[in-house]
Enzyme design. Structure first.
Site, short mmCIF file in Angstrom:
data_model
loop_
_atom_site.label_atom_id
_atom_site.label_comp_id
_atom_site.label_asym_id
_atom_site.label_seq_id
_atom_site.Cartn_x
_atom_site.Cartn_y
_atom_site.Cartn_z
N CYS A 181 28.57 7.45 50.10
CA CYS A 181 27.44 8.17 50.86
C CYS A 181 27.55 9.66 50.46
O CYS A 181 28.62 10.27 50.71
CB CYS A 181 27.45 8.15 52.05
SG CYS A 181 26.27 8.92 53.35
N CYS B 7 29.98 13.69 56.54
CA CYS B 7 30.34 13.53 58.06
C CYS B 7 31.98 13.40 58.14
O CYS B 7 32.69 12.36 57.19
CB CYS B 7 29.70 12.29 58.55
SG CYS B 7 28.00 12.15 58.01
N CYS C 44 33.80 10.03 58.64
CA CYS C 44 33.53 8.78 58.20
C CYS C 44 34.14 8.17 56.64
O CYS C 44 34.13 8.94 55.71
CB CYS C 44 31.61 8.82 57.73
SG CYS C 44 31.11 7.21 57.28
N CYS D 295 23.00 -5.96 63.75
CA CYS D 295 22.66 -4.68 63.30
C CYS D 295 23.13 -4.31 61.75
O CYS D 295 24.27 -4.72 61.49
CB CYS D 295 23.51 -3.63 63.91
SG CYS D 295 23.28 -1.89 63.76
N CYS E 100 18.56 -4.69 64.33
CA CYS E 100 18.81 -3.39 64.53
C CYS E 100 19.31 -2.68 62.95
O CYS E 100 19.75 -3.71 62.17
CB CYS E 100 19.82 -3.11 65.56
SG CYS E 100 20.32 -1.38 65.41
N CYS F 261 18.69 3.29 69.45
CA CYS F 261 20.15 3.17 69.71
C CYS F 261 20.74 4.33 69.09
O CYS F 261 20.62 4.79 68.09
CB CYS F 261 20.50 1.82 68.89
SG CYS F 261 22.24 1.74 69.13
N ARG G 36 27.11 1.18 75.16
CA ARG G 36 27.85 0.31 74.36
C ARG G 36 29.30 1.00 74.08
O ARG G 36 29.41 1.94 73.89
CB ARG G 36 27.07 0.01 72.96
CG ARG G 36 28.24 -0.83 72.20
CD ARG G 36 27.48 -1.41 70.83
NE ARG G 36 26.21 -2.07 71.17
CZ ARG G 36 25.21 -1.68 70.32
NH1 ARG G 36 25.21 -0.88 69.67
NH2 ARG G 36 24.08 -2.29 70.58
#
Ligand code: SAM
Ligand code: DTB
Ligand code: SF4
Length: 329
Positions: A55, A59, A62, A99, A130, A190, A262
């Site tokens: 990616c 972040c 991550c 998801c 999702c 979400c 969650r």
């Protein structure tokens, strides 16, 4: 059953709730929880990484960011038939929502086409769908809605102030813009965050305030405990006090009483007693399955045993059949 949902929380009010004595906070959260949800039921989702690693975003938490050397290999987007097979297994294992996650800054239109096909396959199995694919344009959000997507996951992760020290390749406002596109397209949102990244209590209060002050509360609010992964910038962060994690869950429950909260990433490193405290604080959703996206999740047999010991049952529910009250709030 219904209390008025507020969207005008002030910083000092949220902080006051967050820092009250622990027992008072849990009592308040559990009281709110019981007014809005059956107390002993939990929603269960399963995650699948449909496009892993490589990616371009940075972040700091991550393992899929190409900025870090974490050993996660960059893969191709999974074909819809393979996604369907994984969803069949998840359904068999008792999940009600599936998801699909992709390590993208934002999807290309050709990639979105394939994800839309996968959504159709998963939906045909009778599962809630999702996806979490990064930033979306208004048009992309509408295409996902037309393909049958029930929920879009897009986390704000932390407070606006702390965000800049975690991610430099996009802004907090970029995140909020995608959420507004998702809401405008008529999908459920979400949206939650990560704690344990070295943020302050004030940052956690601000994150929850931002979520609660959205024009519509996110229908699902994942609270992730940072999973520290070797090679990421946040690896080695001093672990937070677990009671602060429980407090974060409790405040999410109080501020967003109709939303599913969650207990998300990080359960693998939590003892049963800490998870039980999170449920007592109002968490009523978990991820089940052996993996989250790239890191291990809590063991499925241990989960089954924990829920049995606590007398908690998974909810069977289809988004199309149940109208969440906060859709109109
Ligand atoms: N690329 C898309 C995005 O960022 O929205 C979708 C996938 S991204 C992995 C989904 C979410 O996973 C992030 O927003 C973050 O909240 C969470 N996440 C990623 N790494 C994590 C970690 N190490 N610990 C806890 N949560 C994490
Ligand atoms: C969310 O809030 N947490 C999930 C899901 N939404 C996509 C992701 C957790 C990822 C944890 C790190 C990993 O497994 O790569
Ligand atoms: Fe990419 Fe999402 Fe990971 Fe950020 S959280 S690096 S956008 S996959």
């Amino acid at each position: 059953m219904s209390t008025t949902l507020r969207h005008d929380w002030q910083s000092d009010e949220v902080l006051e709730i967050l820092k009250q004595p622990f027992s008072d906070l849990i009592f308040e959260a559990q009281s709110v929880h019981r007014q809005h949800f059956p107390p002993n039921q939990i929603q269960v989702s399963t995650l699948l990484s449909i496009k892993t690693g490589g990616c371009p975003e940075d972040c700091g938490y991550c393992p899929q960011s190409a900025h870090f050397d974490t050993g996660v290999k960059s893969g191709e987007l999974m074909k819809p038939e393979l996604v369907r097979a994984a969803a069949e297994n998840a359904k068999q294992a008792g999940a009600s929502r599936f998801c699909m996650g992709a390590a993208w800054r934002s999807p290309r239109d050709s990639e979105l086409e394939s994800v839309c096909d996968a959504i159709g396959e998963v939906k045909a199995l009778g599962l809630e769908t999702c996806a979490t694919l990064g930033m979306l344009t208004a048009d992309q959000a509408e295409r996902l809605k037309a393909a049958g997507l029930d929920y879009y996951n897009h986390n704000i992760d932390t407070s606006a102030g702390f965000y800049k020290s975690i991610i430099s390749t996009r802004t907090y406002d970029d995140r909020l813009e995608t959420i507004s596109h998702v809401q405008a397209a008529g999908m459920r949102v979400c949206c939650g965050g990560i704690v344990g990244m070295g943020e302050s209590r004030e940052d956690r209060a601000e994150m929850l305030r931002t979520l609660a002050n959205l024009s519509r509360h996110p229908e699902s609010v994942p609270i992730n405990m940072l999973v520290q992964v070797a090679g990421t910038r946040l690896d080695g962060t001093t672990p937070m006090d677990p009671f602060e994690f429980v407090r974060t869950i409790a405040v999410a429950r109080i501020l967003m009483p109709n939303s599913f909260v969650r207990l998300s990433a990080g359960r693998e490193g939590m003892c049963d007693e800490l998870q039980a405290l999170c449920f007592l604080a109002g968490a009523n959703s978990i991820f089940s399955g052996e993996k989250l996206l790239t890191t291990p999740n809590a063991d499925a047999d241990d989960d089954e045993e924990l829920l049995r010991r606590l007398g908690i049952k998974p909810i069977e529910m289809a988004a199309s059949e149940v109208d969440t009250p906060s859709m109109t709030a």
